[in-house]
Design a protein around this motif. Structure first.
Motif, mmCIF file in Angstrom:
data_model
loop_
_atom_site.group_PDB
_atom_site.id
_atom_site.type_symbol
_atom_site.label_atom_id
_atom_site.label_comp_id
_atom_site.label_asym_id
_atom_site.label_seq_id
_atom_site.Cartn_x
_atom_site.Cartn_y
_atom_site.Cartn_z
ATOM 1 N N ALA A 1 0.834 -1.201 0.000
ATOM 2 C CA ALA A 1 0.000 0.000 0.000
ATOM 3 C C ALA A 1 0.875 1.259 0.000
ATOM 4 C CB ALA A 1 -0.915 -0.002 1.221
ATOM 5 N N ASN B 1 2.652 4.466 1.245
ATOM 6 C CA ASN B 1 3.269 4.759 2.534
ATOM 7 C C ASN B 1 2.647 6.037 3.113
ATOM 8 O OD1 ASN B 1 4.949 4.951 4.729
ATOM 9 N ND2 ASN B 1 6.771 5.496 3.549
ATOM 10 N N SER C 1 -0.139 7.533 6.534
ATOM 11 C CA SER C 1 -0.832 7.181 7.778
ATOM 12 C C SER C 1 -2.349 7.210 7.571
ATOM 13 C CB SER C 1 -0.426 8.152 8.887
ATOM 14 O OG SER C 1 -0.685 9.469 8.448
ATOM 15 N N VAL D 1 -5.443 5.736 6.960
ATOM 16 C CA VAL D 1 -5.939 4.359 6.985
ATOM 17 C C VAL D 1 -6.982 4.113 5.891
ATOM 18 C CG1 VAL D 1 -7.056 2.613 8.439
ATOM 19 C CG2 VAL D 1 -5.426 4.185 9.437
ATOM 20 N N ILE E 1 -5.082 3.350 2.630
ATOM 21 C CA ILE E 1 -4.501 2.011 2.728
ATOM 22 C C ILE E 1 -5.605 0.954 2.615
ATOM 23 C CG2 ILE E 1 -3.278 0.417 4.274
ATOM 24 C CD1 ILE E 1 -1.860 2.919 5.450
ATOM 25 N N GLY F 1 0.484 -6.301 3.915
ATOM 26 C CA GLY F 1 0.651 -5.817 5.277
ATOM 27 C C GLY F 1 2.093 -5.896 5.749
ATOM 28 N N GLY G 1 3.698 -1.229 9.611
ATOM 29 C CA GLY G 1 2.848 -0.065 9.807
ATOM 30 C C GLY G 1 1.388 -0.257 9.439
ATOM 31 N N ASP G 2 1.094 -1.270 8.623
ATOM 32 C CA ASP G 2 -0.287 -1.376 8.118
ATOM 33 C C ASP G 2 -0.861 -2.800 8.172
ATOM 34 O OD1 ASP G 2 1.019 -2.639 6.011
ATOM 35 O OD2 ASP G 2 0.773 -0.959 4.606
ATOM 36 N N TYR G 3 -0.226 -3.674 8.937
ATOM 37 C CA TYR G 3 -0.669 -5.077 8.935
ATOM 38 C C TYR G 3 -2.086 -5.252 9.482
ATOM 39 C CZ TYR G 3 0.096 -5.724 13.932
ATOM 40 O OH TYR G 3 -0.001 -5.630 15.299
ATOM 41 N N LYS G 4 -2.463 -4.377 10.444
ATOM 42 C CA LYS G 4 -3.811 -4.532 11.011
ATOM 43 C C LYS G 4 -4.878 -4.283 9.950
ATOM 44 C CE LYS G 4 -3.140 -3.900 15.910
ATOM 45 N NZ LYS G 4 -2.470 -2.957 16.778
ATOM 46 N N THR G 5 -4.657 -3.237 9.155
ATOM 47 C CA THR G 5 -5.584 -2.934 8.062
ATOM 48 C C THR G 5 -5.578 -4.076 7.044
ATOM 49 O OG1 THR G 5 -5.001 -0.621 8.375
ATOM 50 C CG2 THR G 5 -6.212 -1.153 6.371
#
Ligand SMILES: *Cc1c(COP(=O)(O)O)cnc(C)c1O
Length: 216
Positions: free
Chosen positions: A151, A153, A155, A157, A160, A186, A189-193
């Motif tokens: 995704a 880079n 913040s 969300v 992303i 993921g 920084g973005d694995y939860k999404t």
């Protein structure tokens, strides 16, 4: 948190989602610490660095090549690589097929899709994906297992999430007919999404091993 504690934390949090511990630039002692905590899947982005670590470390490690592929280096990983995430052009499929055949094996890979806004990130567009998928019988020693993407880079969300949702919808389109199993998206920084959008494999580096020092 120690490397072992981080591994335990992420594995508990991720459940069935595969943790690929991204160990690029890190010394083998750090990988061994993760290994001793039970981690078996490691990701590297340079073929020769991965091959050198493969030589030194236990042979039951599953090595993931997550970086951009230089085709003249494929021969150094063809005997052992577990999954090649970054297949972004036909030339890579041609060479993977050739080297896999030399070793009498099938190499598993993912097609990397360009989903981010930045044009610095590699990957196929949708048209290229559809074309490649009609030609897979040309590569009998390669098995395409799914898709990979990075995704933007940012913040933001929502940005992303929209990019991962797009990748997931492409994955879903072909998943049944092509028996796909793997959607690699993921990072730290973005694995939860990514997991919320159906990722099966997350590639986490700095959150486990600490910041990378490229000047070393
Ligand atoms: C370096 C890298 C990662 C891991 O990045 P972190 O932000 O350290 O988790 C994931 N995927 C790819 C393709 C990478 O090159």
């Amino acid at each position: 948190m120690s490397i072992a504690e981080s591994i335990e934390k992420y594995r508990a949090e991720l459940g069935d989602v595969q943790l690929v511990a991204v160990s690029k630039t890190k010394p083998v002692e750090d990988l061994q610490a993760a290994y001793d905590a039970g981690q078996r899947h490691f990701g590297e982005n340079k073929i020769q660095e991965m091959a050198a670590k493969h030589e030194e470390l236990p042979k039951d490690i599953c090595w993931h090549m997550i970086g951009h592929i230089q085709t003249n280096k494929i021969k150094y990983m063809a005997s052992f690589v577990h999954l090649v995430h970054g297949v972004d052009r036909k030339k890579v499929l041609v060479e993977l097929n050739k080297q896999a055949a030399k070793h009498g094996r099938t190499i598993s890979c993912l097609l990397q899709m360009h989903i981010a806004k930045e044009d610095t990130k590699f990957g196929l567009d949708e048209g290229e994906l559809r074309e490649v998928l009609t030609e897979l019988d040309q590569y009998p020693n390669v098995r395409v297992e799914g898709l990979m993407g990075m995704a933007t880079n940012t913040s933001d969300v929502e940005v992303i999430g929209a990019e991962f949702a797009h990748l997931k919808s492409l994955f879903d389109e072909f998943q049944e007919s092509l028996e796909w199993t793997t959607l690699s998206m993921g990072m730290s920084g973005d694995y939860k999404t990514a997991v919320a959008h159906g990722s099966t494999h997350v590639r986490i580096g700095s959150a486990i091993f600490g910041a990378r020092n490229y000047s070393a």
